[in-house]
Scaffold this active site. Sequence first.
Site, PDB file in Angstrom:
ATOM      1  N   LYS A  43       0.859  -1.201   0.000  1.00 25.25           N
ATOM      2  CA  LYS A  43       0.000   0.000   0.000  1.00 25.25           C
ATOM      3  C   LYS A  43       0.875   1.224   0.000  1.00 25.25           C
ATOM      4  O   LYS A  43       1.978   1.209   0.557  1.00 25.25           O
ATOM      5  CB  LYS A  43      -0.870   0.034   1.264  1.00 25.25           C
ATOM      6  CG  LYS A  43      -2.051   0.969   1.135  1.00 25.25           C
ATOM      7  CD  LYS A  43      -3.151   0.285   0.361  1.00 25.25           C
ATOM      8  CE  LYS A  43      -4.433   1.067   0.330  1.00 25.25           C
ATOM      9  NZ  LYS A  43      -5.575   0.173   0.053  1.00 25.25           N
TER      10      LYS A  43
ATOM     11  N   ASP B 238      -6.624   4.269  -4.768  1.00 23.23           N
ATOM     12  CA  ASP B 238      -7.265   4.129  -3.453  1.00 23.23           C
ATOM     13  C   ASP B 238      -7.973   5.465  -3.197  1.00 23.23           C
ATOM     14  O   ASP B 238      -8.332   6.159  -4.157  1.00 23.23           O
ATOM     15  CB  ASP B 238      -6.208   3.781  -2.390  1.00 23.23           C
ATOM     16  CG  ASP B 238      -6.836   3.262  -1.104  1.00 23.23           C
ATOM     17  OD1 ASP B 238      -7.333   2.126  -1.099  1.00 23.23           O
ATOM     18  OD2 ASP B 238      -6.865   4.006  -0.093  1.00 23.23           O
TER      19      ASP B 238
HETATM   20  N1  GLU Z   1      -7.263   0.291  -3.156  1.00 27.08           N
HETATM   21  C1  GLU Z   1      -8.033  -0.895  -3.398  1.00 27.08           C
HETATM   22  C2  GLU Z   1      -8.076  -1.770  -2.154  1.00 27.08           C
HETATM   23  O1  GLU Z   1      -7.902  -1.288  -1.077  1.00 27.08           O
HETATM   24  C3  GLU Z   1      -7.559  -1.635  -4.649  1.00 27.08           C
HETATM   25  C4  GLU Z   1      -6.171  -2.143  -4.624  1.00 27.08           C
HETATM   26  C5  GLU Z   1      -5.694  -2.689  -5.962  1.00 27.08           C
HETATM   27  O2  GLU Z   1      -6.463  -2.703  -6.893  1.00 27.08           O
HETATM   28  O3  GLU Z   1      -4.534  -3.102  -6.023  1.00 27.08           O
HETATM   29  O4  GLU Z   1      -8.362  -2.931  -2.217  1.00 27.08           O
END
Ligand code: GLU
Length: 406
Positions: free
Chosen positions: A102, A142
């Site tokens: 993340k 995100d």
């Molecule tokens: N931000 C989204 C999540 O928290 C998607 C993450 C992604 O697609 O890699 O799952």
Amino acid sequence: MNPFKNAMKQLDNAAGIMNLDSNTHEVLKYPQRVLEVAIPVSMDNGTTKVFTGYRSQYDDTLGPYKGGIRYHPGVTKDEVKALSFWMMIKCATVNIPMGGGKGGVIVNPKELSEGELERLSRGYVQKLWRNIGSDKDVPAPDVYTTPQIMGWMRDEYERIVGHSDPGVITGKAIKDGGSEGRSYATAQGGVYCTIEIAKKINLTPESTTVAIQGFGNAGSHMARILSGLGYKIVAVSDSRGGIVNMEGLDIDQVSEHKKNTRSVSDFSNAKNISNEEILELGVDILVPAALENVITKENAGQIKAKAIVELANGPTTPDADEILNANGVIVIPDVLANAGGVTVSYFEWDQNVKGEHWSEEVVIEKLEKIMVHAFQGVWTVKEKFNIDMRTAAFVSAIERVTSKGL
Ligand code: GLU
């Protein structure tokens, strides 16, 4: 209320249930790597402002680190660490070959011009390009990050490394190599979870009332898709406040109103309510779709919903979970309920790596299969150990991650 402490409490709960080996448990308490970078950005007024960015690479046992990048003034290192840990659990819960990562930047993107936003996004990649790549770490959108931002980041990455690598990042616009269905995939996955839980507790769409906290990318699509299926969306909210009408809201009109006024508040034919009140309405299904720590020990006892579908990451604290479990409120945890986003991100990455482009029908069909299978898998573990769905998801995810040895 520290999200990482909450995440570790959830890990401890699952470790206890599954008798996790203590050495493995210890290893799982740490991200493999956390990067912190300073990103200088030339502002439109001629000054230079330096923003702080993070990328937490929690675990890559099952595949490249995977997870979004958040732009928000409240970003902290511990929040990014927690979110990357949840990504590891999430990818393993739906059984896709990706690890957990993340990113985040401490910034209020609403205060930046488009040019400043582009320079910040390219600056993030200039600082982190050595650590990402389609076979290493694959970011995505995100909170407050968009397909356009993903496009700038892909472009900047390829410019620096000097070769094409469309799978370095997902959540791109279709024209930049994105996947059909990705823009509403998080919501679509949440819808499959809602359909499954409604069946378990004998609710029909027409008899089911839903409140959604958060009307951003995930929440607004969820409202649209559910209302199209006949569910009655009675309340929605955004960062400025919420609205309720127990007879049901016309979601197209609410979206139009938000487009015109930048908020759902003051919608005709509805009563204004606060972001706290929306959580305590007498509805069947509550969907937190904004940020962490909104359901806490202070308000968990007042929640009247039969089920909570966590479209946001980390909306419920461990203390609140205990109260909800004792009161018989079923929580479909974030690591399952919002996994549709990363699942279609995985499809996007797979298409990019193979040089393919799948139709929307194919993408959504594959997504449904994965989500329904994961829901049923978690439900089986919950029944087997007589535990809540979050702990059940953690148990099956940790089994998958650790079965290969850490
Ligand atoms: N931000 C989204 C999540 O928290 C998607 C993450 C992604 O697609 O890699 O799952």
